[in-house]
Scaffold this motif. Structure first.
Motif, PDB file in Angstrom:
ATOM      1  N   GLU A  60       0.826  -1.204   0.000  1.00 44.31           N
ATOM      2  CA  GLU A  60       0.000   0.000   0.000  1.00 44.31           C
ATOM      3  C   GLU A  60       0.863   1.257   0.000  1.00 44.31           C
ATOM      4  O   GLU A  60       0.647   2.164  -0.799  1.00 44.31           O
ATOM      5  CB  GLU A  60      -0.947   0.005   1.195  1.00 44.31           C
ATOM      6  CG  GLU A  60      -1.958   1.115   1.098  1.00 44.31           C
ATOM      7  CD  GLU A  60      -3.120   0.908   2.042  1.00 44.31           C
ATOM      8  OE1 GLU A  60      -3.879   1.871   2.213  1.00 44.31           O
ATOM      9  OE2 GLU A  60      -3.274  -0.175   2.597  1.00 44.31           O
ATOM     10  N   ASN A  61       1.869   1.319   0.882  1.00 41.91           N
ATOM     11  CA  ASN A  61       2.741   2.493   0.918  1.00 41.91           C
ATOM     12  C   ASN A  61       3.532   2.629  -0.370  1.00 41.91           C
ATOM     13  O   ASN A  61       3.710   3.729  -0.889  1.00 41.91           O
ATOM     14  CB  ASN A  61       3.680   2.427   2.116  1.00 41.91           C
ATOM     15  CG  ASN A  61       2.939   2.571   3.420  1.00 41.91           C
ATOM     16  OD1 ASN A  61       1.866   3.156   3.470  1.00 41.91           O
ATOM     17  ND2 ASN A  61       3.499   2.014   4.478  1.00 41.91           N
ATOM     18  N   TRP A  62       4.016   1.500  -0.916  1.00 45.26           N
ATOM     19  CA  TRP A  62       4.778   1.533  -2.161  1.00 45.26           C
ATOM     20  C   TRP A  62       3.906   2.064  -3.287  1.00 45.26           C
ATOM     21  O   TRP A  62       4.333   2.910  -4.071  1.00 45.26           O
ATOM     22  CB  TRP A  62       5.284   0.126  -2.499  1.00 45.26           C
ATOM     23  CG  TRP A  62       5.968   0.046  -3.817  1.00 45.26           C
ATOM     24  CD1 TRP A  62       7.280   0.319  -4.081  1.00 45.26           C
ATOM     25  CD2 TRP A  62       5.373  -0.321  -5.068  1.00 45.26           C
ATOM     26  NE1 TRP A  62       7.536   0.136  -5.406  1.00 45.26           N
ATOM     27  CE2 TRP A  62       6.377  -0.250  -6.044  1.00 45.26           C
ATOM     28  CE3 TRP A  62       4.094  -0.691  -5.447  1.00 45.26           C
ATOM     29  CZ2 TRP A  62       6.143  -0.544  -7.376  1.00 45.26           C
ATOM     30  CZ3 TRP A  62       3.857  -0.979  -6.773  1.00 45.26           C
ATOM     31  CH2 TRP A  62       4.876  -0.907  -7.722  1.00 45.26           C
ATOM     32  N   ASP A  63       2.664   1.594  -3.377  1.00 43.88           N
ATOM     33  CA  ASP A  63       1.756   2.009  -4.438  1.00 43.88           C
ATOM     34  C   ASP A  63       1.454   3.500  -4.326  1.00 43.88           C
ATOM     35  O   ASP A  63       1.509   4.230  -5.314  1.00 43.88           O
ATOM     36  CB  ASP A  63       0.468   1.186  -4.376  1.00 43.88           C
ATOM     37  CG  ASP A  63      -0.459   1.469  -5.543  1.00 43.88           C
ATOM     38  OD1 ASP A  63       0.036   1.520  -6.683  1.00 43.88           O
ATOM     39  OD2 ASP A  63      -1.673   1.636  -5.309  1.00 43.88           O
ATOM     40  N   LEU A  64       1.159   3.974  -3.130  1.00 48.43           N
ATOM     41  CA  LEU A  64       0.861   5.391  -2.940  1.00 48.43           C
ATOM     42  C   LEU A  64       2.065   6.263  -3.272  1.00 48.43           C
ATOM     43  O   LEU A  64       1.930   7.299  -3.922  1.00 48.43           O
ATOM     44  CB  LEU A  64       0.386   5.644  -1.509  1.00 48.43           C
ATOM     45  CG  LEU A  64      -0.949   4.998  -1.129  1.00 48.43           C
ATOM     46  CD1 LEU A  64      -1.211   5.184   0.358  1.00 48.43           C
ATOM     47  CD2 LEU A  64      -2.075   5.562  -1.963  1.00 48.43           C
ATOM     48  N   GLU A  65       3.249   5.837  -2.848  1.00 50.82           N
ATOM     49  CA  GLU A  65       4.473   6.595  -3.126  1.00 50.82           C
ATOM     50  C   GLU A  65       4.772   6.616  -4.623  1.00 50.82           C
ATOM     51  O   GLU A  65       5.155   7.653  -5.180  1.00 50.82           O
ATOM     52  CB  GLU A  65       5.654   5.996  -2.358  1.00 50.82           C
ATOM     53  CG  GLU A  65       6.966   6.728  -2.553  1.00 50.82           C
ATOM     54  CD  GLU A  65       6.963   8.135  -1.973  1.00 50.82           C
ATOM     55  OE1 GLU A  65       7.842   8.922  -2.382  1.00 50.82           O
ATOM     56  OE2 GLU A  65       6.103   8.455  -1.136  1.00 50.82           O
ATOM     57  N   THR A  66       4.595   5.490  -5.298  1.00 44.12           N
ATOM     58  CA  THR A  66       4.845   5.421  -6.734  1.00 44.12           C
ATOM     59  C   THR A  66       3.886   6.326  -7.494  1.00 44.12           C
ATOM     60  O   THR A  66       4.281   7.039  -8.417  1.00 44.12           O
ATOM     61  CB  THR A  66       4.706   3.973  -7.235  1.00 44.12           C
ATOM     62  OG1 THR A  66       5.629   3.156  -6.520  1.00 44.12           O
ATOM     63  CG2 THR A  66       4.987   3.863  -8.718  1.00 44.12           C
ATOM     64  N   LYS A  71       2.894  11.514 -10.406  1.00 37.40           N
ATOM     65  CA  LYS A  71       2.196  12.799 -10.568  1.00 37.40           C
ATOM     66  C   LYS A  71       3.174  13.960 -10.537  1.00 37.40           C
ATOM     67  O   LYS A  71       3.048  14.918 -11.300  1.00 37.40           O
ATOM     68  CB  LYS A  71       1.145  12.963  -9.473  1.00 37.40           C
ATOM     69  CG  LYS A  71      -0.079  12.123  -9.675  1.00 37.40           C
ATOM     70  CD  LYS A  71      -1.085  12.354  -8.573  1.00 37.40           C
ATOM     71  CE  LYS A  71      -2.289  11.463  -8.768  1.00 37.40           C
ATOM     72  NZ  LYS A  71      -3.286  11.637  -7.696  1.00 37.40           N
ATOM     73  N   GLU A  72       4.172  13.882  -9.643  1.00 40.67           N
ATOM     74  CA  GLU A  72       5.171  14.949  -9.559  1.00 40.67           C
ATOM     75  C   GLU A  72       5.980  15.040 -10.851  1.00 40.67           C
ATOM     76  O   GLU A  72       6.259  16.131 -11.333  1.00 40.67           O
ATOM     77  CB  GLU A  72       6.099  14.716  -8.371  1.00 40.67           C
ATOM     78  CG  GLU A  72       5.442  14.969  -7.035  1.00 40.67           C
ATOM     79  CD  GLU A  72       6.345  14.638  -5.863  1.00 40.67           C
ATOM     80  OE1 GLU A  72       7.504  14.220  -6.085  1.00 40.67           O
ATOM     81  OE2 GLU A  72       5.893  14.789  -4.715  1.00 40.67           O
ATOM     82  N   ARG A  73       6.366  13.882 -11.411  1.00 37.76           N
ATOM     83  CA  ARG A  73       7.126  13.877 -12.665  1.00 37.76           C
ATOM     84  C   ARG A  73       6.314  14.474 -13.807  1.00 37.76           C
ATOM     85  O   ARG A  73       6.827  15.249 -14.603  1.00 37.76           O
ATOM     86  CB  ARG A  73       7.546  12.455 -13.025  1.00 37.76           C
ATOM     87  CG  ARG A  73       8.867  12.084 -12.445  1.00 37.76           C
ATOM     88  CD  ARG A  73       9.393  10.794 -13.051  1.00 37.76           C
ATOM     89  NE  ARG A  73       9.657   9.894 -11.936  1.00 37.76           N
ATOM     90  CZ  ARG A  73       9.093   8.726 -11.738  1.00 37.76           C
ATOM     91  NH1 ARG A  73       8.258   8.241 -12.607  1.00 37.76           N
ATOM     92  NH2 ARG A  73       9.389   8.012 -10.698  1.00 37.76           N
ATOM     93  N   ARG A  74       5.047  14.094 -13.886  1.00 37.38           N
ATOM     94  CA  ARG A  74       4.205  14.639 -14.958  1.00 37.38           C
ATOM     95  C   ARG A  74       3.997  16.131 -14.779  1.00 37.38           C
ATOM     96  O   ARG A  74       3.976  16.882 -15.744  1.00 37.38           O
ATOM     97  CB  ARG A  74       2.878  13.903 -15.006  1.00 37.38           C
ATOM     98  CG  ARG A  74       3.007  12.514 -15.611  1.00 37.38           C
ATOM     99  CD  ARG A  74       1.663  11.883 -15.859  1.00 37.38           C
ATOM    100  NE  ARG A  74       0.870  11.673 -14.657  1.00 37.38           N
ATOM    101  CZ  ARG A  74       0.961  10.624 -13.859  1.00 37.38           C
ATOM    102  NH1 ARG A  74       1.836   9.677 -14.113  1.00 37.38           N
ATOM    103  NH2 ARG A  74       0.198  10.521 -12.787  1.00 37.38           N
ATOM    104  N   ALA A  75       3.841  16.586 -13.537  1.00 40.29           N
ATOM    105  CA  ALA A  75       3.640  18.008 -13.275  1.00 40.29           C
ATOM    106  C   ALA A  75       4.878  18.822 -13.616  1.00 40.29           C
ATOM    107  O   ALA A  75       4.780  19.961 -14.059  1.00 40.29           O
ATOM    108  CB  ALA A  75       3.251  18.224 -11.809  1.00 40.29           C
TER     109      ALA A  75
END
Length: 90
Positions: A60-66, A71-75
């Protein structure tokens, strides 16, 4: 009795069940030479789709972090465009 094959089943059905329901595999391996134990290995693997894994609390933490990093990379204009938004690579 002769073996029969039902054409309605295929590897796709097995993969569908495996990804939807998941499977846990556990194995203990002991390597010995001349009755002297040298190496012990305890293996545990969980195989399932990400939705199933998250339902059981795995990754769960890995998925949320990924997802956050994506999103940050796309932004910032780096990385692959978001496939859900047509024309987001402009």
């Amino acid at each position: 009795m002769k073996p029969t094959r039902d054409d309605g089943h295929a590897i796709v059905d097995v993969l569908d069940v495996l990804l939807r329901e998941g499977a846990m595999v556990q194995a203990d391996v002991l390597i010995t030479v001349a009755d002297i134990p040298l190496v012990g290995i305890n293996l545990r693997a969980a195989v399932a789709g990400m939705t199933t894994m998250r339902e059981y609390g795995f990754f769960e933490n890995w998925d949320l972090e990924t997802r956050r990093m994506g999103k940050e990379r796309r932004a910032s204009g780096h990385g692959r465009p978001d496939p859900e938004i047509p024309g987001s690579d402009e």
